[in-house]
Design an enzyme around this catalytic site. Sequence first.
Site, PDB file in Angstrom:
ATOM      1  N   HIS A 190      36.634  35.453  61.799  1.00  0.00           N
ATOM      2  CA  HIS A 190      36.197  34.381  60.890  1.00  0.00           C
ATOM      3  C   HIS A 190      35.484  34.774  59.664  1.00  0.00           C
ATOM      4  O   HIS A 190      35.803  34.569  58.414  1.00  0.00           O
ATOM      5  CB  HIS A 190      35.563  33.385  61.344  1.00  0.00           C
ATOM      6  N   ASP A 242      40.310  25.404  65.731  1.00  0.00           N
ATOM      7  CA  ASP A 242      40.758  26.210  64.340  1.00  0.00           C
ATOM      8  C   ASP A 242      42.273  25.669  64.274  1.00  0.00           C
ATOM      9  O   ASP A 242      42.410  25.339  62.740  1.00  0.00           O
ATOM     10  CB  ASP A 242      40.502  27.680  64.679  1.00  0.00           C
ATOM     11  N   THR A 291      23.907   1.313  49.794  1.00  0.00           N
ATOM     12  CA  THR A 291      23.145   0.112  49.849  1.00  0.00           C
ATOM     13  C   THR A 291      22.046  -0.037  49.105  1.00  0.00           C
ATOM     14  O   THR A 291      21.350  -0.728  48.713  1.00  0.00           O
ATOM     15  CB  THR A 291      22.841   0.282  51.369  1.00  0.00           C
ATOM     16  N   HIS A 331      36.289  37.253  67.797  1.00  0.00           N
ATOM     17  CA  HIS A 331      36.809  35.988  67.102  1.00  0.00           C
ATOM     18  C   HIS A 331      35.955  35.804  66.119  1.00  0.00           C
ATOM     19  O   HIS A 331      36.457  35.466  64.800  1.00  0.00           O
ATOM     20  CB  HIS A 331      36.819  34.697  68.210  1.00  0.00           C
ATOM     21  N   GLU A 332      34.840  35.407  66.360  1.00  0.00           N
ATOM     22  CA  GLU A 332      33.690  35.150  65.143  1.00  0.00           C
ATOM     23  C   GLU A 332      33.590  36.053  63.984  1.00  0.00           C
ATOM     24  O   GLU A 332      33.778  35.828  62.742  1.00  0.00           O
ATOM     25  CB  GLU A 332      32.484  35.003  65.758  1.00  0.00           C
ATOM     26  N   GLY A 350      32.921   5.419  48.386  1.00  0.00           N
ATOM     27  CA  GLY A 350      32.153   6.830  48.567  1.00  0.00           C
ATOM     28  C   GLY A 350      32.037   7.147  49.973  1.00  0.00           C
ATOM     29  O   GLY A 350      32.201   6.097  50.955  1.00  0.00           O
ATOM     30  N   THR A 392      26.063   8.190  51.032  1.00  0.00           N
ATOM     31  CA  THR A 392      25.884   8.527  49.655  1.00  0.00           C
ATOM     32  C   THR A 392      24.978   7.678  48.924  1.00  0.00           C
ATOM     33  O   THR A 392      24.471   7.690  47.780  1.00  0.00           O
ATOM     34  CB  THR A 392      27.044   8.619  49.023  1.00  0.00           C
ATOM     35  N   GLY A 393      24.321   6.438  49.498  1.00  0.00           N
ATOM     36  CA  GLY A 393      23.492   5.505  48.785  1.00  0.00           C
ATOM     37  C   GLY A 393      23.898   4.483  48.237  1.00  0.00           C
ATOM     38  O   GLY A 393      23.407   3.676  47.164  1.00  0.00           O
TER      39      GLY A 393
END
Length: 657
Positions: free
Chosen positions: A442, A513, A223, A438-439, A216, A220-221
């Site tokens: 997007h 990008d 351990t 530019h933003e 995984g 994600t846990g």
Amino acid sequence: MKKSPLLRGRRGLALSALVLLAAVVLAVWQFKPATPATPPAEGSVAAMLHDLALSTDAWRENRRDISVLLDDLTRGTIATAAIGEDALYVTTADGLRYWVPDQSGRVADLLLARYAGLSGERFPISLFDTDGETPWYERLLPYSPIALLALLAIGIAIARYQPYRATRAGTDIGFDDVIGAAEAKLALRDVTAYLRDPAAYAALGARPPKGVLLTGEPGTGKTQLAKALATESNAAFIQITGSDFSSMYFGVGIQKVKALFRSARKQAPCIIFIDEIDGIGKRAEQQRSSDAESNRIINQFLAEMDGFDAASGVLVLGATNFPNSLDPALVREGRFDRTIAVGLPGLGDRDALFRLYAGKIKAATDLDFAQLARNTVGLTPAAIAYIVNHAALLAARAEARQVEMSHVVDAIETCRIGEQPSGVTPLSETDRKRIAVHEAGHALIAADLRVGRVEKVTILPRGQALGVTLVTPVEDKRLHLESELRARIMMLLAGRGAEQLYFHEVSSGAGQDLQEASKIALSMVGALGMSPSGALLSLQAVREANIEFDSGASIQAADQLLRTLEAECQARLKLMKAALDHITERLLEDETVPGEEVLAAIAALPRPTQEARAQVLLAPALEMIDRVAASALEEADNFQLAPRPSRDGDEEGPGMV
């Protein structure tokens, strides 16, 4: 493999310093010459021995041979004499001091033989620094500091590299304490039953698993699941990492593998948890000495897994983020029998995780955990723990009394798009406008194509980016359609397309990008069978088959896909030019625009007819067709239109077929 409690932290440092100080004091005490309480009488043999103990230089300055010694002995001019290990030291009656070498001891024997035959008063003679007068234990005392330091080093090495100890008191973590990973916990229930009663499986002839592999994403846990399995199974727990077997000394890694399994068998039922097991690696051709040692470690590990009985109560539990990096012989059936994928937490799990970590800080009572869970799609439990902790840090920085919702939202943005830097050089108006365009590109394409939920758009620097459009996933998805991937590429290309639409020139701001878009395009062409040419060959399969392959065609196909999507993106931006102007102006005014305003700007656009929309979207393709037709017309020597057959005899004239 853990350190002894005596060697941890300041306690271990203090203990080492104390032992070293004791060794130094002992050495100083040992080598310090003893001072008698009362000085010996002048001219006595005791005074001579005292002077010799301080320094032999007065005698060593005058070397004599045996003839001088015998002559002084015959004439009776020797006042005192001392026999040493390798020399004779003589002091005459007139105060002369000299020495005679005696490596073999024959001179001393000759002196003693003549000494026995002397008549009259004899001069005093004694032994100086010889084995005969020194007890055996005193001969070892000069080496005691070195021996003490050696024993200390051996003790520390034994304490540090002591055979692997298992935790028997439990890890205080059960399956109920691990939030999420429901599928993984369900798969581990069988392992729990086996470890609790391995004899029941053996009585039925069932072969329990020897190894389980947890895979995984990081955080994600895996351990936590391993520790929970040990607690639920009431089994001993040994936790190590794949790199613990490596050593700078040849053969030590193999001994570590043997010691690990030997310790586990003694403490069965036992779980050997190897975190980052990909650190063991794969066997390779022995081109270097390090390759040979790595291969030997893997071979020993395979032999140990085949060597212990399946009903012995020993389970090897491995965790890795890169299962493809493991040796194929290691993960085959009979060794690692099961592979369990630990997935990302779902909506309810994220809600529970936020509640769990918020309970550990001084949080406000009005935190909207449901909204926080919706805004953190795709994040791991470790990331959620970081978000809550970072929110507490932000609250402390602002000198707030408790962690508010705004702090947590800001922490989520920091986790996704980076920290807001301080002390940034102000940008010029031209650069601010370019970043705003530019933003805005997007954000509009992301909202129009429903790539995700547009949370906010800002031209304030975050992390390494000069501006950020925050788009979060709407739902947890493991399966992505071709149309969704194409939409994401168009969103990545929209910033560059908006710059080209406004300024007729692109900037270096679209470099990241383009990199992300190229990765997706190459994956679509080379691995997912989504090439524009219809090619289905997977480049990964070609590499695994060790077949030489020219990737130029795949690169051209990916570039063709990018160009096609860029043209479609440009067409969409032209349709939304009014919304693009509005969002750009709002960014220049307020620097940050919420996602709701982006959606409102798109909704305010006039709805074009289907024919007009199709004409704009197909404009690049139609332009290409026109260029091809024009080039064919220029090269034709004699181009004539064929007459169109008329339906009746009266209708004449040229026509198109």
